[in-house]
Design a protein around this motif. Sequence first.
Motif, PDB file in Angstrom:
ATOM      1  N   MET A   1       0.848  -1.172   0.000  1.00  0.00           N
ATOM      2  CA  MET A   1       0.000   0.000   0.000  1.00  0.00           C
ATOM      3  C   MET A   1       0.900   1.244   0.000  1.00  0.00           C
ATOM      4  O   MET A   1       1.828   1.339   0.794  1.00  0.00           O
ATOM      5  CB  MET A   1      -0.892  -0.031   1.233  1.00  0.00           C
ATOM      6  CG  MET A   1      -1.969   0.988   1.236  1.00  0.00           C
ATOM      7  SD  MET A   1      -3.206   0.496   2.455  1.00  0.00           S
ATOM      8  CE  MET A   1      -4.622   1.182   1.685  1.00  0.00           C
ATOM      9  N   PRO A   2       0.620   2.204  -0.865  1.00  0.00           N
ATOM     10  CA  PRO A   2       1.500   3.373  -0.972  1.00  0.00           C
ATOM     11  C   PRO A   2       1.291   4.389   0.151  1.00  0.00           C
ATOM     12  O   PRO A   2       0.254   4.424   0.808  1.00  0.00           O
ATOM     13  CB  PRO A   2       1.099   3.978  -2.322  1.00  0.00           C
ATOM     14  CG  PRO A   2      -0.313   3.561  -2.524  1.00  0.00           C
ATOM     15  CD  PRO A   2      -0.431   2.211  -1.881  1.00  0.00           C
ATOM     16  N   VAL A   3       2.314   5.224   0.310  1.00  0.00           N
ATOM     17  CA  VAL A   3       2.239   6.353   1.224  1.00  0.00           C
ATOM     18  C   VAL A   3       1.702   7.533   0.428  1.00  0.00           C
ATOM     19  O   VAL A   3       2.253   7.886  -0.613  1.00  0.00           O
ATOM     20  CB  VAL A   3       3.632   6.688   1.799  1.00  0.00           C
ATOM     21  CG1 VAL A   3       3.588   7.963   2.618  1.00  0.00           C
ATOM     22  CG2 VAL A   3       4.150   5.526   2.635  1.00  0.00           C
ATOM     23  N   TYR A   4       0.610   8.133   0.880  1.00  0.00           N
ATOM     24  CA  TYR A   4      -0.009   9.261   0.199  1.00  0.00           C
ATOM     25  C   TYR A   4       0.460  10.567   0.842  1.00  0.00           C
ATOM     26  O   TYR A   4       0.561  10.669   2.063  1.00  0.00           O
ATOM     27  CB  TYR A   4      -1.534   9.176   0.272  1.00  0.00           C
ATOM     28  CG  TYR A   4      -2.086   8.004  -0.493  1.00  0.00           C
ATOM     29  CD1 TYR A   4      -2.217   8.054  -1.872  1.00  0.00           C
ATOM     30  CD2 TYR A   4      -2.442   6.838   0.162  1.00  0.00           C
ATOM     31  CE1 TYR A   4      -2.701   6.975  -2.589  1.00  0.00           C
ATOM     32  CE2 TYR A   4      -2.931   5.739  -0.544  1.00  0.00           C
ATOM     33  CZ  TYR A   4      -3.052   5.819  -1.918  1.00  0.00           C
ATOM     34  OH  TYR A   4      -3.530   4.746  -2.620  1.00  0.00           O
ATOM     35  N   ILE A   5       0.707  11.556   0.004  1.00  0.00           N
ATOM     36  CA  ILE A   5       1.133  12.872   0.465  1.00  0.00           C
ATOM     37  C   ILE A   5      -0.022  13.841   0.251  1.00  0.00           C
ATOM     38  O   ILE A   5      -0.629  13.863  -0.816  1.00  0.00           O
ATOM     39  CB  ILE A   5       2.373  13.360  -0.330  1.00  0.00           C
ATOM     40  CG1 ILE A   5       3.468  12.306  -0.353  1.00  0.00           C
ATOM     41  CG2 ILE A   5       2.858  14.700   0.231  1.00  0.00           C
ATOM     42  CD1 ILE A   5       3.959  11.835   0.987  1.00  0.00           C
ATOM     43  N   GLU A   6      -0.319  14.635   1.268  1.00  0.00           N
ATOM     44  CA  GLU A   6      -1.418  15.592   1.155  1.00  0.00           C
ATOM     45  C   GLU A   6      -1.134  16.829   1.999  1.00  0.00           C
ATOM     46  O   GLU A   6      -0.336  16.785   2.932  1.00  0.00           O
ATOM     47  CB  GLU A   6      -2.733  14.954   1.596  1.00  0.00           C
ATOM     48  CG  GLU A   6      -2.741  14.532   3.048  1.00  0.00           C
ATOM     49  CD  GLU A   6      -3.989  13.762   3.440  1.00  0.00           C
ATOM     50  OE1 GLU A   6      -4.895  14.386   4.040  1.00  0.00           O
ATOM     51  OE2 GLU A   6      -4.048  12.546   3.158  1.00  0.00           O
ATOM     52  N   THR A   7      -1.809  17.913   1.639  1.00  0.00           N
ATOM     53  CA  THR A   7      -1.802  19.110   2.472  1.00  0.00           C
ATOM     54  C   THR A   7      -2.948  18.949   3.458  1.00  0.00           C
ATOM     55  O   THR A   7      -4.093  18.783   3.048  1.00  0.00           O
ATOM     56  CB  THR A   7      -2.007  20.379   1.619  1.00  0.00           C
ATOM     57  OG1 THR A   7      -0.960  20.466   0.660  1.00  0.00           O
ATOM     58  CG2 THR A   7      -2.011  21.625   2.491  1.00  0.00           C
ATOM     59  N   LEU A   8      -2.619  18.965   4.721  1.00  0.00           N
ATOM     60  CA  LEU A   8      -3.635  18.743   5.751  1.00  0.00           C
ATOM     61  C   LEU A   8      -4.302  20.066   6.105  1.00  0.00           C
ATOM     62  O   LEU A   8      -3.649  20.991   6.594  1.00  0.00           O
ATOM     63  CB  LEU A   8      -2.984  18.121   6.988  1.00  0.00           C
ATOM     64  CG  LEU A   8      -3.934  17.579   8.041  1.00  0.00           C
ATOM     65  CD1 LEU A   8      -4.791  16.435   7.480  1.00  0.00           C
ATOM     66  CD2 LEU A   8      -3.141  17.084   9.242  1.00  0.00           C
ATOM     67  N   THR A   9      -5.602  20.157   5.829  1.00  0.00           N
ATOM     68  CA  THR A   9      -6.337  21.387   6.132  1.00  0.00           C
ATOM     69  C   THR A   9      -7.468  21.153   7.132  1.00  0.00           C
ATOM     70  O   THR A   9      -7.804  22.053   7.893  1.00  0.00           O
ATOM     71  CB  THR A   9      -6.925  22.011   4.839  1.00  0.00           C
ATOM     72  OG1 THR A   9      -7.747  21.038   4.197  1.00  0.00           O
ATOM     73  CG2 THR A   9      -5.816  22.474   3.906  1.00  0.00           C
ATOM     74  N   GLN A  10      -8.072  19.994   7.107  1.00  0.00           N
ATOM     75  CA  GLN A  10      -9.175  19.654   8.006  1.00  0.00           C
ATOM     76  C   GLN A  10      -8.828  18.362   8.743  1.00  0.00           C
ATOM     77  O   GLN A  10      -9.355  17.297   8.418  1.00  0.00           O
ATOM     78  CB  GLN A  10     -10.475  19.476   7.212  1.00  0.00           C
ATOM     79  CG  GLN A  10     -10.942  20.703   6.475  1.00  0.00           C
ATOM     80  CD  GLN A  10     -11.372  21.802   7.433  1.00  0.00           C
ATOM     81  OE1 GLN A  10     -11.976  21.550   8.471  1.00  0.00           O
ATOM     82  NE2 GLN A  10     -11.035  23.040   7.095  1.00  0.00           N
ATOM     83  N   PRO A  11      -7.966  18.444   9.749  1.00  0.00           N
ATOM     84  CA  PRO A  11      -7.533  17.220  10.429  1.00  0.00           C
ATOM     85  C   PRO A  11      -8.632  16.614  11.299  1.00  0.00           C
ATOM     86  O   PRO A  11      -9.422  17.339  11.924  1.00  0.00           O
ATOM     87  CB  PRO A  11      -6.365  17.685  11.290  1.00  0.00           C
ATOM     88  CG  PRO A  11      -6.670  19.123  11.565  1.00  0.00           C
ATOM     89  CD  PRO A  11      -7.347  19.632  10.317  1.00  0.00           C
ATOM     90  N   SER A  12      -8.673  15.304  11.315  1.00  0.00           N
ATOM     91  CA  SER A  12      -9.568  14.595  12.231  1.00  0.00           C
ATOM     92  C   SER A  12      -8.915  14.572  13.612  1.00  0.00           C
ATOM     93  O   SER A  12      -7.739  14.937  13.775  1.00  0.00           O
ATOM     94  CB  SER A  12      -9.775  13.158  11.739  1.00  0.00           C
ATOM     95  OG  SER A  12      -8.549  12.434  11.840  1.00  0.00           O
TER      96      SER A  12
END
Length: 133
Positions: A1-12
């Motif tokens: 399973m790959p590691v996804y990169i994202e800009t976190l704007t609405q963290p849980s």
Amino acid sequence: MPVYIETLTQPSAQDLQDLTDLYQEQATTLLQPFTSVAQLIEHALQQQQLRVCRFNGRLLGAGIVQQQAQRWLVSHLCVRQLTWRRGVAKRLLEVLQQQSEQQTVKLVFIVPKDEQIMRNYALRHQLDILEND
């Protein structure tokens, strides 16, 4: 399973806990100029500068990316210690390098003055370094 990169704007709530755990594992020099993990996270989220590495829904790595006109400054890069040497930071930097090239800006890694591990990592991956006091 790959590691996804994202800009976190609405963290849980889980994201916030993962970030707190992630930064608490690091040397205190990594937090500078912030005085606490909470302050670092709050600032990065408010500025929408927090890039994260997600695997199986959990955050394994993070860094702050300040996008300027001529360069992107990467700072506060860290990875969960139990995932060291598994390519998480490398994956984040590869994605940032691709994105910065598409925007024709330079990617610069900010390294705290006394943080030798980060300096060695940046040199090993041929990243431009800006030393931070």
